[in-house]
Design an enzyme around this catalytic site. Structure first.
Site, PDB file in Angstrom:
ATOM      1  N   LYS A   1       3.253 -16.422  24.456  1.00  0.00           N
ATOM      2  CA  LYS A   1       2.297 -17.568  24.821  1.00  0.00           C
ATOM      3  C   LYS A   1       2.830 -17.954  26.261  1.00  0.00           C
ATOM      4  O   LYS A   1       2.062 -18.389  27.968  1.00  0.00           O
ATOM      5  CB  LYS A   1       1.931 -18.823  24.474  1.00  0.00           C
ATOM      6  CG  LYS A   1       0.743 -19.847  24.641  1.00  0.00           C
ATOM      7  CD  LYS A   1       0.704 -21.058  23.904  1.00  0.00           C
ATOM      8  CE  LYS A   1      -0.008 -20.265  21.753  1.00  0.00           C
ATOM      9  NZ  LYS A   1      -1.098 -20.708  21.629  1.00  0.00           N
TER      10      LYS A   1
ATOM     11  N   ARG B   1       2.650 -26.695  21.254  1.00  0.00           N
ATOM     12  CA  ARG B   1       2.262 -24.782  20.565  1.00  0.00           C
ATOM     13  C   ARG B   1       2.946 -23.913  20.534  1.00  0.00           C
ATOM     14  O   ARG B   1       4.175 -24.046  21.193  1.00  0.00           O
ATOM     15  CB  ARG B   1       1.204 -24.065  21.363  1.00  0.00           C
ATOM     16  CG  ARG B   1      -0.264 -24.958  21.885  1.00  0.00           C
ATOM     17  CD  ARG B   1      -0.974 -24.702  22.817  1.00  0.00           C
ATOM     18  NE  ARG B   1      -2.347 -25.002  23.069  1.00  0.00           N
ATOM     19  CZ  ARG B   1      -3.670 -24.973  23.200  1.00  0.00           C
ATOM     20  NH1 ARG B   1      -3.963 -24.500  22.199  1.00  0.00           N
ATOM     21  NH2 ARG B   1      -4.423 -25.901  23.842  1.00  0.00           N
TER      22      ARG B   1
ATOM     23  N   GLY C   1      -3.291 -18.065  14.561  1.00  0.00           N
ATOM     24  CA  GLY C   1      -3.679 -19.329  13.705  1.00  0.00           C
ATOM     25  C   GLY C   1      -2.792 -19.491  12.008  1.00  0.00           C
ATOM     26  O   GLY C   1      -1.848 -20.545  11.245  1.00  0.00           O
TER      27      GLY C   1
ATOM     28  N   MET D   1       0.660 -20.506  12.752  1.00  0.00           N
ATOM     29  CA  MET D   1       1.580 -21.393  12.755  1.00  0.00           C
ATOM     30  C   MET D   1       1.040 -22.501  13.272  1.00  0.00           C
ATOM     31  O   MET D   1      -0.304 -22.573  13.853  1.00  0.00           O
ATOM     32  CB  MET D   1       3.147 -21.642  14.052  1.00  0.00           C
ATOM     33  CG  MET D   1       3.686 -20.261  12.988  1.00  0.00           C
ATOM     34  SD  MET D   1       5.017 -19.682  14.227  1.00  0.00           S
ATOM     35  CE  MET D   1       4.263 -18.880  15.416  1.00  0.00           C
TER      36      MET D   1
ATOM     37  N   ARG E   1      -3.504 -13.080  27.191  1.00  0.00           N
ATOM     38  CA  ARG E   1      -2.233 -12.308  26.419  1.00  0.00           C
ATOM     39  C   ARG E   1      -3.167 -10.964  26.392  1.00  0.00           C
ATOM     40  O   ARG E   1      -4.380 -10.690  26.411  1.00  0.00           O
ATOM     41  CB  ARG E   1      -2.382 -12.659  24.879  1.00  0.00           C
ATOM     42  CG  ARG E   1      -3.079 -12.646  24.093  1.00  0.00           C
ATOM     43  CD  ARG E   1      -2.610 -13.825  23.137  1.00  0.00           C
ATOM     44  NE  ARG E   1      -4.085 -14.508  22.762  1.00  0.00           N
ATOM     45  CZ  ARG E   1      -3.823 -14.685  21.075  1.00  0.00           C
ATOM     46  NH1 ARG E   1      -2.841 -15.364  20.933  1.00  0.00           N
ATOM     47  NH2 ARG E   1      -5.354 -14.751  20.707  1.00  0.00           N
TER      48      ARG E   1
ATOM     49  N   HIS F   1     -10.990 -16.905  12.584  1.00  0.00           N
ATOM     50  CA  HIS F   1      -9.716 -16.352  12.682  1.00  0.00           C
ATOM     51  C   HIS F   1     -10.682 -15.567  11.378  1.00  0.00           C
ATOM     52  O   HIS F   1      -9.666 -14.058  11.965  1.00  0.00           O
ATOM     53  CB  HIS F   1      -9.872 -18.052  11.030  1.00  0.00           C
ATOM     54  CG  HIS F   1      -7.934 -16.588  10.520  1.00  0.00           C
ATOM     55  ND1 HIS F   1      -8.716 -16.455   9.131  1.00  0.00           N
ATOM     56  CD2 HIS F   1      -6.989 -16.565  10.794  1.00  0.00           C
ATOM     57  CE1 HIS F   1      -7.415 -16.353   8.767  1.00  0.00           C
ATOM     58  NE2 HIS F   1      -6.534 -16.540   9.449  1.00  0.00           N
TER      59      HIS F   1
ATOM     60  N   GLU G   1      13.514  19.196  -2.053  1.00  0.00           N
ATOM     61  CA  GLU G   1      12.532  18.431  -2.474  1.00  0.00           C
ATOM     62  C   GLU G   1      13.839  17.714  -4.240  1.00  0.00           C
ATOM     63  O   GLU G   1      13.637  16.226  -4.452  1.00  0.00           O
ATOM     64  CB  GLU G   1      11.591  18.294  -3.250  1.00  0.00           C
ATOM     65  CG  GLU G   1      11.680  19.105  -4.488  1.00  0.00           C
ATOM     66  CD  GLU G   1       9.654  20.086  -4.878  1.00  0.00           C
ATOM     67  OE1 GLU G   1       9.159  18.633  -4.418  1.00  0.00           O
ATOM     68  OE2 GLU G   1       9.791  21.057  -5.545  1.00  0.00           O
TER      69      GLU G   1
ATOM     70  N   SER H   1      10.303  23.924   3.187  1.00  0.00           N
ATOM     71  CA  SER H   1       9.638  22.393   3.597  1.00  0.00           C
ATOM     72  C   SER H   1      10.344  21.391   2.588  1.00  0.00           C
ATOM     73  O   SER H   1      10.663  21.515   1.573  1.00  0.00           O
ATOM     74  CB  SER H   1       8.454  22.891   3.101  1.00  0.00           C
ATOM     75  OG  SER H   1       7.594  21.406   3.097  1.00  0.00           O
TER      76      SER H   1
ATOM     77  N   THR I   1       9.680  15.285   0.381  1.00  0.00           N
ATOM     78  CA  THR I   1      10.073  14.110   0.179  1.00  0.00           C
ATOM     79  C   THR I   1       8.898  13.650  -0.456  1.00  0.00           C
ATOM     80  O   THR I   1      10.793  11.915  -1.231  1.00  0.00           O
ATOM     81  CB  THR I   1      10.088  13.682   1.705  1.00  0.00           C
ATOM     82  OG1 THR I   1       8.815  13.664   2.105  1.00  0.00           O
ATOM     83  CG2 THR I   1      10.971  14.590   2.636  1.00  0.00           C
TER      84      THR I   1
ATOM     85  N   CYS J   1       6.739  18.375   3.649  1.00  0.00           N
ATOM     86  CA  CYS J   1       5.003  18.877   3.607  1.00  0.00           C
ATOM     87  C   CYS J   1       4.851  17.376   2.292  1.00  0.00           C
ATOM     88  O   CYS J   1       3.949  17.579   1.362  1.00  0.00           O
ATOM     89  CB  CYS J   1       4.413  19.846   3.032  1.00  0.00           C
ATOM     90  SG  CYS J   1       6.258  19.767   1.106  1.00  0.00           S
TER      91      CYS J   1
ATOM     92  N   TYR K   1       7.910  21.216  12.090  1.00  0.00           N
ATOM     93  CA  TYR K   1       6.275  21.648  11.785  1.00  0.00           C
ATOM     94  C   TYR K   1       6.638  20.074  10.833  1.00  0.00           C
ATOM     95  O   TYR K   1       7.507  19.886   9.884  1.00  0.00           O
ATOM     96  CB  TYR K   1       5.468  22.231  11.966  1.00  0.00           C
ATOM     97  CG  TYR K   1       6.018  22.448  10.676  1.00  0.00           C
ATOM     98  CD1 TYR K   1       5.415  22.336   8.783  1.00  0.00           C
ATOM     99  CD2 TYR K   1       6.339  23.929  10.364  1.00  0.00           C
ATOM    100  CE1 TYR K   1       5.042  22.516   7.942  1.00  0.00           C
ATOM    101  CE2 TYR K   1       6.887  24.658   8.817  1.00  0.00           C
ATOM    102  CZ  TYR K   1       5.940  23.918   7.673  1.00  0.00           C
ATOM    103  OH  TYR K   1       6.576  24.572   6.594  1.00  0.00           O
TER     104      TYR K   1
END
Lengths: 945, 945
Positions: free
Chosen positions: A27, A97, A106, A108, A364, A483, A780, A799, A802, A866, A886
């Protein structure tokens, strides 16, 4: 030299500028920018975010030097505006403000009309000749200030609905009742004067202190309250959801008050330089005559459209600002155009017209729906306002996700009449059961995992947790900038606001709409793009991406920047075909086990179960013989669908026990089919049960103990490929056989021997001259990363899986984290859920070791990912950074992965130019140790509840 | 130049020497050495292990050049011995024996008497004037050769008891019956001649080929058969148990035959330069007059003691070689002394006396019991034969373990009369149920985890798997050098042989002994140190280490070399005190959860359960209040017992659900105690159930979600320490608080805040001026190793929990590996069970990263290990190598850890001198790609069975 804590703006110039958001908040920085480019901005000054940091560091004390700097700047303000703060005859009122670096609408506190005291009220009356206005301003000040400053300072935590604000509202309601009027505006100046006295008496009674009667006290109380509100419960919750760092802090802007509520020549409003819901290039806004800004935002009065072009079928009958105040409108319209050219983006504006004079209170970069974001980026690029790279950079993953949101099946919409219509505040479709409180939404939505739709007359920041847990939000009041609309839009959540036809009976938990009563727990369906509300549960369908030209254009630009490949995880020919339309360049993960479906005893699922429950090689081979045609048919169809794009097929991965049925009838059938007793079958099933199945007999371990299981799968894959090659149905068929859950090169060698043997047999069977296939492995398990150099001696591709890698690296069982991960995130022991975004410090280090190890042996080793992370924006960027070839993710997430890959490449380019992208720089700087204790304290408070 | 494949020895010199075991095998190298130092060795030559390698590489073909080299060496042999192989008038007979680098007694084939044919037999008869001897030798040759060469070459795998050997034995039995005699020796020369004809006819009938009648054919068939036997099932099994690499291969030694069975002036025997069972310095051996070597080793005839000094109460009445042939004995005695001085170690000798002339057939460093190994090392060091470093290096962990073996409680022995006595072949005590076959021993012992004692008339290499699975072995026949004795001694297994009082009825699975019938499945107890057999299950007790002076001396020497600290894992004051006597320098792991015991509702286990089943902080605190005094009492007593040695106390670690009772009565009691319904309790218990508890809500995760659980534990620890310090009961009390299952520094910070707060409270409560404690962490999850630099910012010490680290790094749930790890080990996909010995390539890399990371932040970070690996010999050496400060293991394993630490330090010293210790060098060299296919093939064969 003393640190500069305060930055002035006004009178056609400013000490700050738009680029100083970090220090001045959004702001403050934008007000300075507007002042700098000569727009009519009420003078003011911004206390920096550094002061917020100091405030929390010094146990809620403001630095001593601040006093002087504020006093000096107040003088400047007075000089520009021509009034004096606290002066009996020519008083200046100010607003105080909050303003953080990122918008937290909204969340704060705000204080308006500070400076009204028994000393200055007479002067204000004299000046405005409008006692009603002055006392109305005064009663608003008392209400706000006693609530956000005094009650909080007193450390009082009143019960729900028992706060000072509600008590004052009761007094006001009583006054209206006594006067026999309904609206606030029907109260006279005298009424309000009396009310102010009643308010002040009540404040002493409840809070034990008089309402401050010195302008200075009001100013400083307000400044402290704004800083304090940075660590309010709502603000913390919002930041957690939005991933805004606690350390940023807020700035405080003190600004000369201007009044939109000084009669019919006054007004207030908000606007967007383009339609934030659709992205259409039209100045779009709402206004209210004779009102203060909070009246628009709070959604208490349904606002009017600013112009004719922005009118919809719902607002057709209302008076626009363009019509009511053409001069001010023209000035406003020019300003919004100027600002958009200046900022090169769509802007969200707040303005007030005080007695025909236009003032800009805020500007803004505007929030927008994802669909609008894409359209604006593409349009602005076509308008030459921005480059394609900027257009791509400007799309964040959530925006794109919104474009991919499900919508209500158009066919179902044609067949069902809406119960009612409201304002389309958040796009997409949603179905859920009605709930009427945020707590209930959170309980059913989050804890019970039900799909709920939160229905409220209007929402407030107190409802944020419930809004987050809900599929969609429906309100009876409020406009497109209420809001509910702002919050939902920010999250890309389906939302309909201002549905006047809605009558909510909170007491009986029922709503009346379109002549129907709908009780809590009953299903409704919302079309947030059109604003239509339906009874019941209508089917949702995926969006018509192919016909969205803007998305199509954007995706084309995206692909010009990215270097990382994007494949998809697909287990059926249908998924495969769909992923191709999303832009996948192949299948990175075809899960063999997902092809086992069906209900009958001749269906794959049953046959798989039979195989699993087999004892001994002969029985197992018999079951595999039955399964074989199904496996082969599915694999072949998938490869055909991918038309020569690479297809990575993973061999059987999960613990076998997962497939053992629990249903007694099914067990009996299985026993019969195997020719054994139920008791024998149960014994076999018990034998398969494991203490920690995730670390048990699965993946390659199955292939090692049951080589025939590998053999049949491989035969299905390779015969499919051979047949497609022989028939010339697909060019360049190259199946990639992927071995899961490996920890050692020896496992790969063991399986490779089987694969090579089967391949030789298949080659001979089909009389092929050449026959290509690749053998690779999932990485893995942590050990696989540690011995990746060895693994790559046999594996032709890696590959990264994860999901499992995260499980094992953390020792976090994904199925069991519910009992502790929420506490970890709440206490910030972990920055984020490592199953959502790759943990760069730990798992990421293993991945890097795996890549370096693998490539040290085989420099051109093809490497991908993957796991679920392959479709996570931040994780995809990480994959780019560490040099993967990839990523592979579910079809729906392919566009996100492409976007992330493009962003990562663009960041590389920026870094190469020596200019790190702004956001990152900022985030780094922000990580100073700030306000830690306060955060902890706040967290504890939150927990007690 | 052609590769030298053959090395000659004999006539007072040799081409090889003792150091060439790698190439010549143990037997060949030592024969060469004996020849070199002038001992009477029948001439011969050794075909190298390289030929074995080539044999497997070239699909079971011997290299062409070998022919010539063997022929040349045979000429030399003939020249030295004065006879000619295959010559009709002056024939030379030879033996063909295996000889690997490491001794594999009885695992490979031997052919004796090769060279007997229809051409040479008359010459032999003429030369010896002893037709009976010649035909006896011939029938032995036919039996051996047809079995180990011809049957195998024919690819016949006969059913149990149906082999050619058994068929020939039936013929011999029939002959004895026909002649009305009982013993083999009662058959006349004519009988044997007839028998040889019958044998040859049977060989043609069964194997389809005539018995070879050319000396050359016998020689080459035997050489190939020996190489082939390297990959026999028994040999492979033995190597797996003994961890002998498959790649080593065997050498073949061809040696002139000498005969101990040429009448009463001939004899054969074996001896040890010191008593291999006790280590006593006395020449110890056994002999048989008029016998061939195999008669002694096979244990068919109970042998006689070689000298008076070696006689025991059981052998008192027998004739010694010393008495029977004093001249030969004196020469033998001189030789054994000379050899011991030459080899500086205890030797195992084989000799034959052919017509009063002594020949040495073999010498090797003798196997010994652990107790004997320690005694010999200490004695030889005292005799100045070896240095203390050599004494320490000479003790392998198994030897030391044997000294720590349990023994039958002496009190129980006094109270029970033995059923019988036998020869004490393997020390220690054992109790188990009787089984009569190796298969049954393997089934019950390995699969059902029962304690079994294998009882056999005599054992053979076919029984090895059952012997391994048994607690102990008891045989009716055989001496201290019989197969059973040798094998058991090698493994440090309790064993009694030659118990003549034993009558075994295999058919009815029962044995008669001491007037009792004992059926399969009934318990017996053996005292292998004394040779006593008891009925029933007698209690076993731990050995009296403190009074074993040799062990005490050795441990003192050990401690002069090692630099690595050794602590113990102990959970009770009793364990702690015991560990001190084992030489532990502190407690490395005190597991809080192990202190929860007892049965009543006022006992810790119940109270813990109550705490776990609590809902909410208040209920949990109430339960913790009740638990607190127990926790504190145990901790205090343990710290007191350790008398100022450091004590590391780990906070609660396991998944809570482990402690939820399953017993309905207990559940009901628990529900009552909590004041909730059984249904509610079951619901709470269900809530605690996890899919993968090993990766679930445990360790620090409990402390984070339930801070009060940490608080109470820490208070118990710190109040104990404070009270001991205040009472001056213990000097330097320094509790080390260890936080388990951590993955991030933030977790440590969270818990540290609690610990520091409690510490301040305790300090104040006891009015202490200073109050020291340390905070550290387990490093047991892969991520902890990856972020160790951060962890060390808070942690003052690390303790690697390699059990969990191995689980997570491999993704191997320790409870579930039974379904696949055996296949992994069998297929050699992993070199060893990673839960037994630290996986250096994977887990080891993580450990190194953890240490480097931790020390990069805190250079003096104290680092230890407290998993099972902390007591594993190889793993302790690894811990030394990577620079840990200490290992911690169960009290019983503390001496092993000390030994390993000393060995590691000695290896360091050797490496620093530029001399790598011999064993390692050898092991490295051996890892050439050798005989792979053959191994695979053999493995498959094994599996089919």
């Amino acid at each position: 030299m003393a640190t500069k804590y305060v930055y002035f703006f006004g009178g056609g110039k400013a000490e700050g500028r738009a680029g100083m958001k970090e220090l001045l908040g959004g702001k403050g920085a934008n007000l300075a920018e507007m002042a700098n480019i000569g727009l009519p901005v009420p003078a003011g000054f911004t206390v920096t975010t550094e002061v917020c940091t100091l405030y929390y560091k010094n146990k809620s004390k403001l630095p001593a030097e601040l006093n002087k700097q504020v006093a000096e700047n107040m003088k400047k303000l007075e000089k520009v505006m021509g009034h004096i703060f606290g002066d009996p005859t020519n008083p200046q009122l100010v607003s105080i403000r909050s303003g953080a670096r990122a918008s937290m609408p909204g969340m704060m506190e705000t204080i308006l009309n500070a400076g009204l005291t028994s000393t200055t009220i007479p002067g204000m009356i004299a000046k405005t000749n409008n006692p009603r206005f002055v006392y109305d301003a005064y009663r608003r000040l008392i209400m706000m200030y006693s609530d956000v400053v005094m009650e909080k300072a007193a450390g009082i935590e009143p019960a729900e609905g028992q706060g000072i604000r509600q008590q004052l509202e009761h007094l006001m309601a009583a006054m209206k009742k006594a006067r026999g009027v309904e609206k606030d505006t029907d109260l006279t100046g005298d009424d309000l004067k009396t009310l102010c006295d009643q308010f002040k008496a009540k404040v002493i009674e409840v809070l034990g202190k008089p309402f401050p009667d010195r302008a200075e006290d009001q100013l400083w109380g307000s400044i402290a309250a704004v800083f304090q509100s940075w660590n309010g419960r709502r603000a913390i919750e919002y930041r957690r959801i939005e991933k805004i760092p606690d350390e940023w802090g807020t700035a405080v802007t003190v600004q000369a008050m201007v009044f939109g509520n000084m009669g019919d020549t006054s007004a207030t409003g908000v606007g967007f330089s383009r339609d934030p819901a659709t992205g259409r290039k039209v100045f779009y806004g709402e206004w209210l005559p004779n009102a203060q800004g909070e009246d628009v935002v709070a959604g208490i009065r349904t606002p009017l459209p600013v112009n004719e072009a922005g009118k919809s079928e719902h607002t057709q009958h209302l008076v626009s600002l363009e019509t009511a105040m053409p001069v001010a409108y023209k000035q406003l319209n020019d300003i919004q155009k100027k600002l958009e050219q200046h900022y090169r983006d769509m802007l969200d504006l707040e303005f007030t017209i005080e007695d025909t004079r236009l003032w800009m209170l805020q500007c803004r970069v505007g929030k927008r729906t994802g669909v609008a974001a894409v359209k604006m980026a593409v349009d602005m690029c076509n308008e030459k306002l921005i480059t394609t790279a900027e257009a791509v950079k400007r799309i964040n993953p959530d925006s794109l996700i919104q474009c991919l949101l499900p919508m209500v099946d158009p066919k179902a919409e044609r067949e069902n009449k809406p119960l009612a219509k409201g304002l389309p505040a958040g796009p997409g479709g949603a179905a859920g059961v009605v709930v009427f409180t945020a707590d209930e939404a959170a309980r059913r939505g989050k804890e019970l995992k039900e799909k709920v739709i939160l229905v409220r007359a209007e929402t407030s920041p107190e409802d944020v947790h419930g809004m987050h847990a809900a599929q969609a939000i429906l309100t009876g009041k409020g406009g497109m900038t209420s809001h509910a609309a702002l919050v939902a839009r920010g999250w890309g959540k389906c939302c309909i606001v201002g549905c006047a036809a809605l009558e909510i009976d909170m007491h009986h938990k029922v709503m009346k709409v379109g002549g129907r009563e709908i009780h809590e727990g009953e299903w409704i369906t919302l079309n947030g793009t059109a604003g239509a509300i339906y009874a019941g549960k209508l089917p949702l369908v995926d969006p018509d991406l192919e016909n969205n030209k803007d998305v199509g254009q954007l995706m084309k630009w995206i692909d010009t920047f990215r270097t990382l490949g994007v494949r998809t995880n697909a287990d059926t020919p249908k998924d495969a075909a769909k992923a191709l339309t999303f832009g996948a360049a192949g299948i990175g993960l075809f899960r063999t086990e997902h092809m086992f479906y069906g209900e009958g005893a001749d269906q794959p699922l049953f046959l798989l179960r039979k195989m699993i429950a087999s004892s001994g090689v002969a029985e197992r081979r018999a079951a595999l013989d039955q399964l074989f045609p199904f496996m082969k048919a599915d694999m072949k169809a998938t490869m055909l669908a991918m038309q020569g794009h690479p297809v990575t097929i993973r061999l059987l991965d999960p613990p076998l026990h997962e497939f053992v049925p629990h249903d007694p009838a099914m067990l009996a059938e299985l026993a019969q089919s195997l020719g054994i007793s139920l008791e024998q079958l149960n014994k076999r099933a018990d034998g398969l049960r494991e203490s920690n199945p995730m670390m048990g007999h699965r993946g390659v371990r199955l292939g090692i103990t049951y080589p025939e299981v590998t053999e049949y799968q491989v035969r299905a894959i390779l015969e499919s490929a051979a047949e497609l090659a022989a028939d010339k149905a697909v060019k360049n068929v190259l199946p990639e056989i992927m071995i899961p859950v490996t920890v050692a090169k020896t496992e790969l060698d063991d399986q490779k021997a089987i694969i090579d043997r089967v391949a030789a047999e298949v080659k001979a069977k089909y009389g092929l001259k050449t026959f290509d296939y690749m053998i690779g492995t999932m990485i893995e398990i942590p050990r696989a990363c540690l011995v990746a150099d060895k693994m790559a001696e046999t594996a032709e591709f890696f590959s990264f899986g994860t999901n499992d890698l995260t499980q094992m690296s953390f020792g976090f069982s994904r199925d069991d984290i519910g009992s502790f991960l929420p506490d970890y995130l709440k206490k910030k022991l972990l920055p984020e859920d490592p199953f959502q975004t790759v943990d760069k410090d730990g798992v990421g280090k293993l991945i890097k070791m795996g890549i370096e190890g693998g490539r040290s042996t085989r420099p051109n080793l093809k490497i991908g990912i993957c796991g679920e992370h392959g479709g996570d924006y931040d994780s995809v960027k990480f994959c780019h950074k560490v040099g993967m070839n990839y990523v592979s993710c579910s079809p729906f997430r392919v566009p996100i992965a492409r976007l992330a890959a493009a962003h990562a490449a663009l960041e590389d380019a920026a870094a190469a130019k020596g200019k790190k992208p702004g956001k990152k720089k900022v985030a780094k700087k922000a990580k100073k140790p700030v306000a830690k204790k306060a955060v902890k304290k706040a967290t504890k408070k939150g927990k007690k509840k």
